[in-house]
Design a protein around this motif. Structure first.
Motif, PDB file in Angstrom:
ATOM      1  N   GLN A  87      10.509  -6.070  10.374  1.00 48.92           N
ATOM      2  CA  GLN A  87      10.627  -5.120   9.276  1.00 48.92           C
ATOM      3  C   GLN A  87       9.490  -5.294   8.288  1.00 48.92           C
ATOM      4  N   ARG A  88       9.193  -4.227   7.575  1.00 52.97           N
ATOM      5  CA  ARG A  88       8.080  -4.236   6.636  1.00 52.97           C
ATOM      6  C   ARG A  88       8.567  -4.539   5.229  1.00 52.97           C
ATOM      7  N   GLY A  89       7.643  -5.062   4.429  1.00 54.30           N
ATOM      8  CA  GLY A  89       7.952  -5.286   3.025  1.00 54.30           C
ATOM      9  C   GLY A  89       8.039  -3.959   2.296  1.00 54.30           C
ATOM     10  N   PHE A  90       8.779  -3.921   1.178  1.00 58.35           N
ATOM     11  CA  PHE A  90       9.001  -2.625   0.520  1.00 58.35           C
ATOM     12  C   PHE A  90       7.742  -2.085  -0.154  1.00 58.35           C
ATOM     13  N   LEU A  91       6.708  -2.917  -0.332  1.00 60.13           N
ATOM     14  CA  LEU A  91       5.455  -2.420  -0.901  1.00 60.13           C
ATOM     15  C   LEU A  91       4.389  -2.138   0.159  1.00 60.13           C
ATOM     16  N   ASP A  92       4.681  -2.445   1.422  1.00 63.77           N
ATOM     17  CA  ASP A  92       3.725  -2.119   2.491  1.00 63.77           C
ATOM     18  C   ASP A  92       3.427  -0.621   2.474  1.00 63.77           C
ATOM     19  N   ASP A  93       2.155  -0.251   2.728  1.00 67.72           N
ATOM     20  CA  ASP A  93       1.755   1.151   2.805  1.00 67.72           C
ATOM     21  C   ASP A  93       1.961   1.874   1.469  1.00 67.72           C
ATOM     22  N   GLN A  94       1.825   1.140   0.379  1.00 65.75           N
ATOM     23  CA  GLN A  94       1.917   1.726  -0.964  1.00 65.75           C
ATOM     24  C   GLN A  94       0.574   1.570  -1.672  1.00 65.75           C
ATOM     25  N   PHE A  95       0.296   2.493  -2.588  1.00 64.26           N
ATOM     26  CA  PHE A  95      -0.831   2.320  -3.504  1.00 64.26           C
ATOM     27  C   PHE A  95      -0.336   1.545  -4.722  1.00 64.26           C
ATOM     28  N   LEU A  96      -1.167   0.629  -5.172  1.00 61.45           N
ATOM     29  CA  LEU A  96      -0.938  -0.112  -6.403  1.00 61.45           C
ATOM     30  C   LEU A  96      -2.013   0.378  -7.362  1.00 61.45           C
ATOM     31  N   ILE A  97      -1.615   0.938  -8.497  1.00 64.58           N
ATOM     32  CA  ILE A  97      -2.562   1.564  -9.419  1.00 64.58           C
ATOM     33  C   ILE A  97      -2.567   0.776 -10.727  1.00 64.58           C
ATOM     34  N   ALA A  98      -3.732   0.271 -11.114  1.00 64.49           N
ATOM     35  CA  ALA A  98      -3.830  -0.539 -12.332  1.00 64.49           C
ATOM     36  C   ALA A  98      -3.507   0.310 -13.562  1.00 64.49           C
ATOM     37  N   MET A  99      -2.667  -0.220 -14.431  1.00 64.94           N
ATOM     38  CA  MET A  99      -2.361   0.454 -15.693  1.00 64.94           C
ATOM     39  C   MET A  99      -3.531   0.290 -16.665  1.00 64.94           C
ATOM     40  N   PRO A 100      -3.635   1.192 -17.653  1.00 65.35           N
ATOM     41  CA  PRO A 100      -4.765   1.115 -18.597  1.00 65.35           C
ATOM     42  C   PRO A 100      -4.864  -0.223 -19.325  1.00 65.35           C
ATOM     43  N   GLY A 101      -3.748  -0.914 -19.498  1.00 70.50           N
ATOM     44  CA  GLY A 101      -3.772  -2.198 -20.219  1.00 70.50           C
ATOM     45  C   GLY A 101      -4.106  -3.391 -19.345  1.00 70.50           C
ATOM     46  N   MET A 102      -4.574  -3.163 -18.102  1.00 67.82           N
ATOM     47  CA  MET A 102      -4.890  -4.259 -17.181  1.00 67.82           C
ATOM     48  C   MET A 102      -5.840  -5.262 -17.844  1.00 67.82           C
ATOM     49  N   LYS A 103      -5.373  -6.520 -17.955  1.00 59.47           N
ATOM     50  CA  LYS A 103      -6.162  -7.537 -18.664  1.00 59.47           C
ATOM     51  C   LYS A 103      -7.272  -8.133 -17.794  1.00 59.47           C
ATOM     52  N   ASP A 104      -7.117  -8.077 -16.484  1.00 58.78           N
ATOM     53  CA  ASP A 104      -8.114  -8.645 -15.574  1.00 58.78           C
ATOM     54  C   ASP A 104      -9.163  -7.586 -15.251  1.00 58.78           C
ATOM     55  N   ASP A 105     -10.385  -7.783 -15.748  1.00 58.24           N
ATOM     56  CA  ASP A 105     -11.452  -6.792 -15.570  1.00 58.24           C
ATOM     57  C   ASP A 105     -11.749  -6.485 -14.103  1.00 58.24           C
ATOM     58  N   ARG A 106     -11.496  -7.443 -13.225  1.00 54.04           N
ATOM     59  CA  ARG A 106     -11.771  -7.223 -11.804  1.00 54.04           C
ATOM     60  C   ARG A 106     -10.900  -6.100 -11.235  1.00 54.04           C
ATOM     61  N   PHE A 107      -9.787  -5.823 -11.906  1.00 55.30           N
ATOM     62  CA  PHE A 107      -8.869  -4.797 -11.413  1.00 55.30           C
ATOM     63  C   PHE A 107      -8.790  -3.581 -12.338  1.00 55.30           C
ATOM     64  N   SER A 108      -9.728  -3.457 -13.266  1.00 57.15           N
ATOM     65  CA  SER A 108      -9.731  -2.298 -14.162  1.00 57.15           C
ATOM     66  C   SER A 108      -9.878  -1.003 -13.345  1.00 57.15           C
ATOM     67  N   ARG A 109      -8.978  -0.070 -13.548  1.00 59.58           N
ATOM     68  CA  ARG A 109      -8.947   1.223 -12.844  1.00 59.58           C
ATOM     69  C   ARG A 109      -8.920   1.061 -11.309  1.00 59.58           C
TER      70      ARG A 109
END
Length: 202
Positions: free
Chosen positions: A12-34
């Motif tokens: 069985q697959r994890g519930f987040l498999d095949d999902q997009f993860l979209i960084a919120m505007p307040g993302m503190k880690d610059d590597r993941f900005s937008r």
């Protein structure tokens, strides 16, 4: 990377498999900005995904030469589709390692199914196939990946660090990388200006 190996034998697959993860505007880690991340594997032990909207300066023909798959003369004669194949920054972990997300019309023994239509291959066979015009119908390549330990991603989502939504092949594989973040939010009916950076607690 153990997550990927476990995935191969999992029923069985994890519930987040095949999902997009979209960084919120307040993302503190610059590597993941937008950042838009495609989740390849998710379980109780953690999660692994690839950033799909950050481009590497390295060109695909140059990468093939570096890996010894082609010499410089062969790289010049690559089919246009392979010559224009964009190499992306998949994340901050193991940045020398390459991963190819692709449609399931191409498979080798090492290919791992992520969804019913999407596979992940991390061996050079697929790079050879793409360079020869025999690769999958749709593919994207990334160097490095994004990883989370047990419970870490769930905690970041709860703290309003990420939005999630089901991935679509169109948004995953299309070449409009610069506008991908805004287009995925627009597809969700979300106005960036109205997104709160604070987590809500009922």
């Amino acid at each position: 990377m153990d997550l990927l190996r476990q995935k191969k034998g999992a029923s069985q697959r994890g519930f987040l498999d095949d999902q997009f993860l979209i960084a919120m505007p307040g993302m503190k880690d610059d590597r993941f900005s937008r950042a838009v991340i495609y989740i390849c594997a998710h379980s109780d032990e953690g999660a692994m995904g690839l950033i799909i909207n950050q481009v590497q300066p390295l060109l695909f023909p140059d990468l093939l030469v570096q890996l010894g798959i082609l010499d410089e003369q062969e790289a010049i004669r690559l089919p246009m589709k392979a010559k224009d194949f964009i190499v992306r920054n998949g994340g901050p972990v193991d940045r020398s390692r390459g991963f190819v997300l692709h449609t399931d019309d191409y498979k080798v023994e090492s290919s791992l199914p992520v969804s019913d239509e999407i596979c992940l291959t991390a061996t050079v066979d697929i790079l050879r196939a793409i360079s020869a015009g025999r690769g999958p119908r749709h593919a994207l390549m990334a160097l490095g990946y994004s990883g989370w330990g047990a419970g870490q991603l769930e905690s970041e989502i709860a703290e309003n660090g990420w939005l999630t939504c089901p991935a679509t092949s169109e948004l995953l594989f299309d070449a409009d990388i610069d506008r991908k973040y805004d287009r995925i939010l627009a597809a969700l009916g979300i106005d960036l200006a109205r997104l709160s950076t604070a987590a809500g607690h009922a």
